[in-house]
Design a protein around this motif. Structure first.
Motif, mmCIF file in Angstrom:
data_model
loop_
_atom_site.group_PDB
_atom_site.id
_atom_site.type_symbol
_atom_site.label_atom_id
_atom_site.label_comp_id
_atom_site.label_asym_id
_atom_site.label_seq_id
_atom_site.Cartn_x
_atom_site.Cartn_y
_atom_site.Cartn_z
ATOM 1 N N ILE A 61 78.507 60.391 51.714
ATOM 2 C CA ILE A 61 79.159 61.139 52.786
ATOM 3 C C ILE A 61 79.009 60.456 54.144
ATOM 4 O O ILE A 61 79.986 60.367 54.903
ATOM 5 N N PRO A 62 77.829 59.922 54.508
ATOM 6 C CA PRO A 62 77.762 59.153 55.762
ATOM 7 C C PRO A 62 78.722 57.975 55.769
ATOM 8 O O PRO A 62 79.330 57.667 56.800
ATOM 9 N N MET A 63 78.874 57.307 54.615
ATOM 10 C CA MET A 63 79.825 56.199 54.512
ATOM 11 C C MET A 63 81.260 56.691 54.733
ATOM 12 O O MET A 63 82.044 56.073 55.459
ATOM 13 N N ALA A 64 81.606 57.823 54.110
ATOM 14 C CA ALA A 64 82.956 58.376 54.257
ATOM 15 C C ALA A 64 83.236 58.737 55.712
ATOM 16 O O ALA A 64 84.334 58.488 56.231
ATOM 17 N N LYS A 65 82.255 59.323 56.381
ATOM 18 C CA LYS A 65 82.422 59.669 57.788
ATOM 19 C C LYS A 65 82.651 58.426 58.633
ATOM 20 O O LYS A 65 83.506 58.418 59.525
ATOM 21 N N HIS A 66 81.919 57.365 58.349
ATOM 22 C CA HIS A 66 82.063 56.123 59.109
ATOM 23 C C HIS A 66 83.473 55.557 58.995
ATOM 24 O O HIS A 66 84.044 55.087 59.996
ATOM 25 N N PHE A 67 84.038 55.598 57.784
ATOM 26 C CA PHE A 67 85.366 55.028 57.567
ATOM 27 C C PHE A 67 86.494 56.045 57.767
ATOM 28 O O PHE A 67 87.661 55.720 57.523
ATOM 29 N N GLY A 68 86.162 57.244 58.194
ATOM 30 C CA GLY A 68 87.190 58.246 58.435
ATOM 31 C C GLY A 68 87.857 58.748 57.177
ATOM 32 O O GLY A 68 89.009 59.192 57.209
ATOM 33 N N TRP A 116 81.241 76.843 52.392
ATOM 34 C CA TRP A 116 80.118 76.003 52.823
ATOM 35 C C TRP A 116 80.503 74.529 52.803
ATOM 36 O O TRP A 116 80.170 73.789 53.730
ATOM 37 N N THR A 117 81.214 74.094 51.757
ATOM 38 C CA THR A 117 81.592 72.674 51.673
ATOM 39 C C THR A 117 82.519 72.277 52.816
ATOM 40 O O THR A 117 82.544 71.115 53.215
ATOM 41 N N MET A 118 83.274 73.227 53.349
ATOM 42 C CA MET A 118 84.268 72.937 54.376
ATOM 43 C C MET A 118 83.708 73.038 55.790
ATOM 44 O O MET A 118 84.403 72.703 56.756
ATOM 45 N N GLN A 119 82.469 73.500 55.931
ATOM 46 C CA GLN A 119 81.868 73.661 57.257
ATOM 47 C C GLN A 119 80.650 72.754 57.427
ATOM 48 O O GLN A 119 79.657 73.133 58.060
ATOM 49 N N GLN A 120 80.733 71.539 56.892
ATOM 50 C CA GLN A 120 79.600 70.617 56.943
ATOM 51 C C GLN A 120 79.753 69.513 57.982
ATOM 52 O O GLN A 120 78.989 68.557 58.000
ATOM 53 N N GLY A 121 80.782 69.612 58.818
ATOM 54 C CA GLY A 121 80.911 68.662 59.921
ATOM 55 C C GLY A 121 81.607 67.362 59.569
ATOM 56 O O GLY A 121 81.515 66.398 60.331
ATOM 57 N N PHE A 122 82.271 67.319 58.424
ATOM 58 C CA PHE A 122 83.068 66.140 58.085
ATOM 59 C C PHE A 122 84.348 66.614 57.397
ATOM 60 O O PHE A 122 84.447 67.770 56.969
ATOM 61 N N SER A 123 85.331 65.738 57.311
ATOM 62 C CA SER A 123 86.604 66.099 56.697
ATOM 63 C C SER A 123 86.407 66.341 55.206
ATOM 64 O O SER A 123 85.997 65.443 54.469
ATOM 65 N N CYS A 124 86.699 67.554 54.754
ATOM 66 C CA CYS A 124 86.430 67.931 53.370
ATOM 67 C C CYS A 124 87.553 68.818 52.850
ATOM 68 O O CYS A 124 87.884 69.838 53.458
ATOM 69 N N THR A 125 88.145 68.428 51.731
ATOM 70 C CA THR A 125 89.174 69.209 51.066
ATOM 71 C C THR A 125 88.737 69.427 49.624
ATOM 72 O O THR A 125 88.928 68.555 48.772
ATOM 73 N N PRO A 126 88.106 70.562 49.319
ATOM 74 C CA PRO A 126 87.582 70.770 47.972
ATOM 75 C C PRO A 126 88.683 70.898 46.928
ATOM 76 O O PRO A 126 89.771 71.405 47.206
ATOM 77 N N ILE A 127 88.371 70.427 45.728
ATOM 78 C CA ILE A 127 89.286 70.545 44.594
ATOM 79 C C ILE A 127 88.858 71.759 43.777
ATOM 80 O O ILE A 127 87.743 71.813 43.273
#
Length: 340
Positions: free
Chosen positions: A196-203, A265-276
């Motif tokens: 997740i930190p990697m995903a945030k770094h690369f947008g 909860w998965t959507m309010q973690q401070g990064f772009s998240c679209t749960p399946i």
């Protein structure tokens, strides 16, 4: 539903992605075609436009069902994501893996089953530890230039591989991965260590699979005569039971279902998240849609975070400890300066 951008792209997708692994019954479970059509209709009527599938789901039947459905709809309304990597036949030694030959063959077969000219998002399904990442990125970029794929994404792959791939793609002018699909939920938070930190770094947008922990976080295994969860199960164990009970407590306080709390909860973690979120029944979809009416408070988030917290390991925990030490030193130096 509201819409959001998928990663560093202009592609607009709905707040959650409809998982279609259960469309078809070739694996002995799932929804028949008529029920699958009804679920997709309900999803679209609610504003959903993001469909997730794969070449191997229900032995290829899932893609066929989606293809038949899309023939009756406005194809351009839907953002269709599928995957390649896993073996879908026994024809040759290259009928699986991340290699270019399998990629090209798999995409052609998926296009036929889906009855479409293009795939919106193509995921590498799982890293094979064999194929060079530059072979993967060049192949995906060629498919995008050919118009058979619009965007590249990746699933179930180590963070260092994805980081190397996106860095190489940027250097070479190839299309980069815009989304990362991994297992992520209140009972599976290990992606917070590196992925997740990697995903945030690369947008990149994270698209979690099993955001309800395979159903464990709905609380269904704690109700009725089923009793306590078996300690030896991967997702159904004493730890997940403890976390689920906190989820259920908060759900009761808010007057919602436990699945709503776990999803939001998965959507309010401070990064772009679209749960399946998968569904094999209309009732399941309708219940999951209600989750987007919910907003968890800071207090609720803190309780959930504390109940599900994991050790980050090295260097994550070291960075936390170091930050505490540095703050302590900073406070000391502030006091010295004030006295002088």
């Amino acid at each position: 539903m509201n819409y959001k951008l998928l990663g560093r792209s202009g592609l607009k997708v709905s707040e959650f992605c409809l998982g279609t692994m259960g469309f078809g019954t070739d694996n002995g479970w799932g929804a028949e075609k008529a029920d699958s059509f009804a679920i997709m209709d309900a999803y679209a009527n609610a504003g959903g436009n993001f469909l997730d599938t794969a070449n191997v789901y229900q032995k290829g039947t899932t893609e066929k069902i989606i293809g038949e459905y899309l023939k009756t709809q406005d194809r351009d309304y839907f953002v269709l994501a599928t995957k390649y990597t896993l073996k879908d036949n026994q024809t040759n030694p290259n009928a699986s893996g991340n290699n270019r030959k399998n990629m090209m063959r798999s995409v052609e077969e998926s296009l036929k089953r889906l009855q479409t000219d293009f795939i919106d998002v193509l995921y590498l399904h799982i890293w094979d530890n064999i194929t060079p990442i530059d072979e993967v990125l060049r192949g995906l970029d060629d498919l995008i230039r050919q118009g058979k794929v619009n965007y590249a994404a990746i699933s179930d792959t180590p963070a260092w591989v994805v980081a190397k791939g996106n860095t190489l793609a940027e250097l070479m002018g190839w299309s980069q991965f815009i989304a990362l699909q991994v297992e992520y939920s209140l009972i599976q938070r290990t992606p917070e260590r590196e992925l997740i930190p990697m995903a945030k770094h690369f947008g990149m947008t994270v698209t979690p699979w099993a955001p309800l922990g395979g159903g464990a976080l709905t609380g269904k295994y704690l109700r009725g005569d089923k009793g306590r969860i078996k300690a030896e199960s991967v997702r159904l164990n004493a730890n997940s039971e403890r976390i689920t009970r906190v989820v259920m407590q908060i759900a009761d306080e808010l007057g919602v279902s436990a699945s709503h709390v776990a999803l939001k909860w998965t959507m309010q973690q401070g990064f772009s998240c679209t749960p399946i979120v998968g569904a094999t029944k209309i009732s399941q979809l309708e219940d999951n849609l209600k989750a987007f009416e919910l907003t968890l408070s800071a207090e609720h988030l803190q309780r959930l975070d504390e109940a599900s917290a994991i050790p980050l390991g090295f260097p994550g925990d070291f960075f936390r400890e170091d930050a505490v030490r540095m703050n302590s030193f900073g406070g000391f130096y502030d006091r010295v300066e004030k006295r002088s």
